[in-house]
Design an enzyme around this catalytic site. Sequence first.
Site, PDB file in Angstrom:
ATOM      1  CB  THR A 198      -0.879   0.014   1.248  1.00 61.04           C
ATOM      2  OG1 THR A 198      -0.019  -0.084   2.402  1.00 61.04           O
ATOM      3  CG2 THR A 198      -1.827  -1.162   1.262  1.00 61.04           C
ATOM      4  N   GLY A 247      -6.942   1.079   5.850  1.00 59.23           N
ATOM      5  CA  GLY A 247      -5.594   1.324   6.365  1.00 59.23           C
ATOM      6  C   GLY A 247      -5.195   2.793   6.364  1.00 59.23           C
ATOM      7  NE  ARG A 266      -4.903  16.596   3.331  1.00 59.40           N
ATOM      8  CZ  ARG A 266      -4.430  17.132   4.446  1.00 59.40           C
ATOM      9  NH1 ARG A 266      -5.031  16.923   5.596  1.00 59.40           N
ATOM     10  NH2 ARG A 266      -3.367  17.886   4.397  1.00 59.40           N
ATOM     11  CG  LEU A 302      -2.954  10.148   3.288  1.00 59.34           C
ATOM     12  CD1 LEU A 302      -2.872   8.887   4.136  1.00 59.34           C
ATOM     13  CD2 LEU A 302      -2.804  11.385   4.163  1.00 59.34           C
ATOM     14  CB  THR A 319       1.548   5.297  -2.878  1.00 56.59           C
ATOM     15  OG1 THR A 319       1.041   6.346  -2.050  1.00 56.59           O
ATOM     16  CG2 THR A 319       3.057   5.265  -2.780  1.00 56.59           C
ATOM     17  CE  LYS A 368     -14.836  10.027   0.570  1.00 55.04           C
ATOM     18  NZ  LYS A 368     -16.262  10.304   0.264  1.00 55.04           N
ATOM     19  CB  VAL A 403      -6.995   4.672  -3.105  1.00 50.16           C
ATOM     20  CG1 VAL A 403      -7.426   6.122  -3.104  1.00 50.16           C
ATOM     21  CG2 VAL A 403      -5.649   4.499  -2.400  1.00 50.16           C
ATOM     22  N   GLY A 404      -7.713   1.444  -1.824  1.00 52.24           N
ATOM     23  CA  GLY A 404      -7.238   0.094  -2.093  1.00 52.24           C
ATOM     24  C   GLY A 404      -8.169  -0.739  -2.953  1.00 52.24           C
ATOM     25  CD  GLU A 405     -10.802  -3.605  -0.425  1.00 46.56           C
ATOM     26  OE1 GLU A 405     -11.355  -4.698  -0.470  1.00 46.56           O
ATOM     27  OE2 GLU A 405     -10.675  -2.942   0.624  1.00 46.56           O
TER      28      GLU A 405
END
Lengths: 183, 746
Positions: free
Chosen positions: B476, B517, B636, B638, B642, B709, B711-713
């Site tokens: 991540t 996360g 937001r 980060l 990434t 909020k 962004v992984g999925e």
Amino acid sequence: MSAPHVPSRAPAAAVLPERGPEPVKITLSVNGDEHTFDAEPRVSLLDALRERLSMTGAKKGCDQGTCGACTVWVDGRRVLACLTLAIACEGHEVTTIEGLAQGDELHAVQSAFIEQDAFQCGYCTPGQIMSAVALLKEGHDGDDAEIAEWMSGNICRCAAYPHIRAAIRTVRDRSRDPSHGQT
Amino acid sequence: MTTALAIGQPTDRVDGRHKVTGGAHYSGDMLPGTTAYAVLVGARAASGRITGIDTTEALQADGVLAILTHENLPKAAAQPPLIPSLAGMPAPGQTFFPFQDDVVHYAGQPVALVVADTLERAQHAGALLRIAYAETPSVTTLDQAREEAYEPEAIFGGFVPGRNTRGDIEAGLARADVRIDATYTFAANHHNPIEPSATTAAWDGDQLTLYDATQGVAATQLTVAALLGLTPSKVHVISHYVGGSFGCKAMIWAHPALAALAARHVQRPVKLALTREQMFTSVGHREEQEQRITLGADKDGRLTALRHHKLSPTSPFDDWAEPSLGVASQIYACPHYEGVYRLVRANTMTPTFMRAPGEASGMYALETAMDDLAHQLGIDPIDLRLRNYTDMDPNTGNPWSSTGLKECYRRGAERFGWHRRNPEPRSHRDGRRLLGYGMATAGYPVYGPNNPQRARARLYADGTAVVQAATPDFGTGVATVMTQVTADALGLPLDRCRFEGGDTTLPTIAAAVGSSGAGMISAAVHTAATNLRNQLVAQAIGDAQSPLHGADPATVTVRDGRMMLRDAPETGEGYAELLHRNVLPDVEATGAWSPSPESAHYGMMTFGAQFAEVAVDPDLGLARVRRMVGAFAPGRVLNAKTARSQLMGGMLWGLGQALLEANAMDPHRGRWVASSLGEYLVPVNADAPEVDIELIEVADKVVNPLGVKGVGEVGQVGAAAAIANAIHHATGRRIRKLPITIEDLL
Ligand code: FES
Ligand code: FES
């Protein structure tokens, strides 16, 4: 697609002595250093590097020749270390990801991977980079389609593919641009 | 006078150098002392009993240290319930632990553990075991058990009710001018991170150390402690680098506990790595499923009713289904709704989370149905979605904490060139190839942890800082973004901050699952670092020798390692000066964060819009995705670099789901047909087109302190639907199954 390359036999030395199946002394030259260890002839180059020599840069993603995470070079050609027997690499020069940087100075492809974010988890990365450097040397870097084709033996489940292509392009273009140093 | 904030910058990964040099050490790279090797042997039968295990030959093989089976392995101390690991409790992937008796519930169920001094010898001995089974007929497919389907009270570890309704579905359907009624089928999927799960276990007296590939070190610690009857304080879990997970390392399966048991038995450290084949039968999967959608709409395309039913197989032990009906029930305004899960028991392990678990499949069904509706009514697909836009969660009536969805449609359409699309199917061509353009909505919930998330920040007298939280990095970029968060909270340059994670000796963070996360860990890190800053400022104010003595803390700001008055920046001093003067080697603070009570009054979701261009060769049935565009509003951002990579990965997972990824059970043998990366196809470089991503930042004061909020999925949600809709646009053919393969398009 990188077909597994089997190192050619020692030049016409007639019949090689039979060794094994019990552990035998194997000497490998890895990244320019000689290492001698005991292992059964059935031990793969990948397991020899990782478990006998503690060189864990090359990764095991499948042990079946399908993922490319174990890609290293034997005599400068990319091979899948999981499908190569360690004993067959005696007398040949093995290069792994650990041998790519010159001291603290990263290889241009390593730097480009960082810059382009060409990985996420990083597990496939050693194999990707060993393939990418070889691909550039082989000249299979004409366009994106060619790069994609020749990098398709290295699976990235994080799917950093567009960034991997970008990293390879960056190095290719810089090496063509005389204002940049050699790769 | 302002220094650029570190947060949001496209900073290179702080662990990049380790990852490109082979210096990143994953769990299987650990060799503590004279490590022995364990291999698991899985059941060849899918159902029945073990009638005998002949270990004679295997035990005589060179180097064999132990062969453990249900006959000699110590029994589990307790079986914790199945609770998603975000809850912070023990988190077994299923409520079944192998080796307790001779019963075989599914093919691949571990039935023996062979330990030897080398991996080759363990593997060889495993092949010499003679295991006899009394097989009974197995059930592994929906078709074999359709008649026995039942409606569970709850699914997903009890977190999601089996049925959800609002309004009056029949009345809503009766009011509709048009209806769409269709069934969608989905092949089973497997995560297949390139790093197979691995655990290295080492005992020192009664203290256990585990190097485990996990999304949460505390989850591994608590689960193994419960199974082995140990106090968690004696279980130390380390997981610095994890080679991808996508959900299969989110729950704790049997192998970490088995590695610990084997190590105790042979009194040596033991490494247990799953094989690629075992990755299909040991760490859960996305279940095969069928979804039926009945949509009713008025002639302007406004939804009057949505009925969404799902049928899927689960294990003999647990009522598990991925929550496919969740986001699909929330994404559009629709007064009348009915969602029902139905399950059949099958001889498989318990399915589990797999990237966008449920959202990816449910939104494929809904978003292709919406495409059909748009086509039938002659309404532009984006326009149809705007007509059904909702600014509140229709399930609760609570307003969204933030949205940005309309902006996503607008910006995504612009980048993609949507206006150039002729709505008529088969109207765009490139030579003999048919071109299609499709879109879909994306949404993924913002989940909060149940327990406080903690971090610790320490500043040294030389003005460098370390921030710690137990989370591992499975790709991540957490170490990078948390360094950025620390730098801003402390007012330090990025290169003076460092993040440490992946170790249960550090402050506890729940498993980073459900795209939670970035939000929850940044909240903990931000809180700890802010507490440290406030502590330092308070100390300066109370120090008669400080230029800030007696100042109002509200007027003090920090920048470049210096505390100063906001309106008179020349008045102030560096952290280092304060610490040196007071003879302090370091200063430390902790921070804890839990979701605010007010967040319960909001709907919380990350939104996005997906676009895809597909070329179909009508003679060969070959569909190629030419480009993908996604616009996402993840609160937001980060780290723009990434975040983009994660979203790109998600979108390409959508491509895999749409066109490649499939497994099926052989109904006779009860085993998966595919068990390697040669048979289970995932996207390779040549499959992956360029992916264009727009990040739309929206302020969100509810979700967490930094308004993150996740962004992984969300990148995967809607991607398969956009591709399927593009295929429909290209060919005029609506394929209602995933993956869509050559046979479907010939
Ligand atoms: S480990 Fe060698 S190809 Fe996968
Ligand atoms: S970076 Fe994770 S598999 Fe490629």
